[in-house]
Write an enzyme that holds these catalytic residues in place. Structure first.
Site, PDB file in Angstrom:
ATOM      1  N   GLU A 112      -0.874  -4.979  -4.967  1.00  0.00           N
ATOM      2  CA  GLU A 112      -1.130  -3.589  -4.590  1.00  0.00           C
ATOM      3  C   GLU A 112      -2.482  -3.520  -3.891  1.00  0.00           C
ATOM      4  O   GLU A 112      -3.464  -4.082  -4.388  1.00  0.00           O
ATOM      5  CB  GLU A 112      -1.145  -2.711  -5.839  1.00  0.00           C
ATOM      6  CG  GLU A 112      -1.487  -1.273  -5.575  1.00  0.00           C
ATOM      7  CD  GLU A 112      -1.620  -0.449  -6.844  1.00  0.00           C
ATOM      8  OE1 GLU A 112      -2.184   0.652  -6.747  1.00  0.00           O
ATOM      9  OE2 GLU A 112      -1.179  -0.890  -7.924  1.00  0.00           O
ATOM     10  N   HIS A 164       0.276   7.047  -7.046  1.00  0.00           N
ATOM     11  CA  HIS A 164      -0.192   7.894  -8.134  1.00  0.00           C
ATOM     12  C   HIS A 164       0.876   8.856  -8.649  1.00  0.00           C
ATOM     13  O   HIS A 164       0.621   9.592  -9.600  1.00  0.00           O
ATOM     14  CB  HIS A 164      -1.410   8.695  -7.660  1.00  0.00           C
ATOM     15  CG  HIS A 164      -2.327   7.899  -6.807  1.00  0.00           C
ATOM     16  ND1 HIS A 164      -3.079   6.836  -7.291  1.00  0.00           N
ATOM     17  CD2 HIS A 164      -2.593   7.963  -5.482  1.00  0.00           C
ATOM     18  CE1 HIS A 164      -3.772   6.307  -6.296  1.00  0.00           C
ATOM     19  NE2 HIS A 164      -3.493   6.971  -5.192  1.00  0.00           N
ATOM     20  N   ALA A 210      -0.181   7.643  -1.348  1.00  0.00           N
ATOM     21  CA  ALA A 210      -0.174   8.630  -2.431  1.00  0.00           C
ATOM     22  C   ALA A 210       0.947   8.390  -3.439  1.00  0.00           C
ATOM     23  O   ALA A 210       0.831   8.810  -4.595  1.00  0.00           O
ATOM     24  CB  ALA A 210      -0.065  10.038  -1.845  1.00  0.00           C
ATOM     25  N   ARG A 249      -6.213   9.951  -8.324  1.00  0.00           N
ATOM     26  CA  ARG A 249      -6.056   8.660  -7.643  1.00  0.00           C
ATOM     27  C   ARG A 249      -6.472   7.478  -8.524  1.00  0.00           C
ATOM     28  O   ARG A 249      -6.329   6.329  -8.129  1.00  0.00           O
ATOM     29  CB  ARG A 249      -6.857   8.636  -6.345  1.00  0.00           C
ATOM     30  CG  ARG A 249      -6.355   9.628  -5.312  1.00  0.00           C
ATOM     31  CD  ARG A 249      -7.068   9.453  -3.993  1.00  0.00           C
ATOM     32  NE  ARG A 249      -6.886  10.583  -3.122  1.00  0.00           N
ATOM     33  CZ  ARG A 249      -5.858  10.747  -2.293  1.00  0.00           C
ATOM     34  NH1 ARG A 249      -4.906   9.833  -2.239  1.00  0.00           N
ATOM     35  NH2 ARG A 249      -5.776  11.816  -1.527  1.00  0.00           N
ATOM     36  N   ILE A 259      -7.038   0.766   0.952  1.00  0.00           N
ATOM     37  CA  ILE A 259      -8.158   0.643   1.881  1.00  0.00           C
ATOM     38  C   ILE A 259      -9.414   1.284   1.301  1.00  0.00           C
ATOM     39  O   ILE A 259     -10.500   0.725   1.376  1.00  0.00           O
ATOM     40  CB  ILE A 259      -7.767   1.264   3.234  1.00  0.00           C
ATOM     41  CG1 ILE A 259      -6.614   0.446   3.849  1.00  0.00           C
ATOM     42  CG2 ILE A 259      -8.960   1.351   4.172  1.00  0.00           C
ATOM     43  CD1 ILE A 259      -5.893   1.142   4.982  1.00  0.00           C
ATOM     44  N   SER A 260      -9.260   2.455   0.713  1.00  0.00           N
ATOM     45  CA  SER A 260     -10.402   3.146   0.111  1.00  0.00           C
ATOM     46  C   SER A 260     -10.530   2.741  -1.355  1.00  0.00           C
ATOM     47  O   SER A 260      -9.595   2.203  -1.951  1.00  0.00           O
ATOM     48  CB  SER A 260     -10.219   4.660   0.209  1.00  0.00           C
ATOM     49  OG  SER A 260      -9.172   5.096  -0.639  1.00  0.00           O
ATOM     50  N   ASN A 310       0.885  -1.157   0.000  1.00  0.00           N
ATOM     51  CA  ASN A 310       0.000   0.000   0.000  1.00  0.00           C
ATOM     52  C   ASN A 310       0.926   1.210   0.000  1.00  0.00           C
ATOM     53  O   ASN A 310       1.405   1.636   1.046  1.00  0.00           O
ATOM     54  CB  ASN A 310      -0.925   0.007   1.209  1.00  0.00           C
ATOM     55  CG  ASN A 310      -1.941   1.126   1.150  1.00  0.00           C
ATOM     56  OD1 ASN A 310      -1.755   2.115   0.453  1.00  0.00           O
ATOM     57  ND2 ASN A 310      -3.019   0.969   1.901  1.00  0.00           N
ATOM     58  N   ASP A 318       8.884   1.233 -11.016  1.00  0.00           N
ATOM     59  CA  ASP A 318      10.071   0.587 -11.582  1.00  0.00           C
ATOM     60  C   ASP A 318      10.657  -0.443 -10.619  1.00  0.00           C
ATOM     61  O   ASP A 318      11.127  -1.500 -11.045  1.00  0.00           O
ATOM     62  CB  ASP A 318      11.140   1.627 -11.921  1.00  0.00           C
ATOM     63  CG  ASP A 318      10.833   2.425 -13.169  1.00  0.00           C
ATOM     64  OD1 ASP A 318       9.904   2.045 -13.926  1.00  0.00           O
ATOM     65  OD2 ASP A 318      11.518   3.442 -13.400  1.00  0.00           O
TER      66      ASP A 318
END
Length: 138
Positions: free
Chosen positions: A96, A78, A75, A109, A99-100, A72, A85
């Site tokens: 990957e 994005h 930010a 996002r 949570i939201s 996770n 890479d």
């Protein structure tokens, strides 16, 4: 015993405190205890950092020896070509997680630099995304 590494990026140290309407009211430390009990047949290693380069170093460190990585990247998902890479460069499969539901949030996002190199992506089920990802590695 499978060795699974859970890596958290920026601001995820504030789970349970930060925007509970989006991320829930439970901190990750208590949820990690649930995961360790529920997946006792896995060795779970956890690390969190707010620093992009440290997250890349952790991917390099575990990306050739672990059986799986649950990432996770917060930010950085994005924004970070470098993390994407790093996921592409390692041998260990990466799932990957978010949570939201990132696709139900701001347009920026909706793009992930990690997803094209991940084994899969799980979003929007709260902390349950970690259980779902661990089931992939069973």
């Amino acid at each position: 015993m499978a060795k699974i590494v859970i890596l958290h990026g920026p601001n995820l140290n504030l789970l349970g405190k930060r925007e509970p309407k989006i991320y829930g009211a439970q901190g990750f430390d208590s949820y990690l205890e649930h995961l360790k009990e529920s997946y006792a047949d896995h060795e779970l290693i956890y690390a969190q950092t707010n620093v992009e380069g440290v997250l890349i170093d952790l991917l390099h460190e575990h990306g050739f020896t672990a059986d799986g990585i649950i990432l996770n990247a917060g930010a950085y998902t994005h924004t970070s070509v470098g993390i994407g890479d790093a996921v592409r460069a390692i041998d260990t499969p990466v799932v990957e997680v978010h949570i939201s539901n990132t696709f139900g949030r701001e347009d920026f996002r909706h793009r992930s630099y990690i997803a094209p190199h991940a084994a899969g992506v799980i979003v929007g089920f709260g902390l349950k995304v970690y259980d779902l990802a661990l089931n992939y590695f069973k």
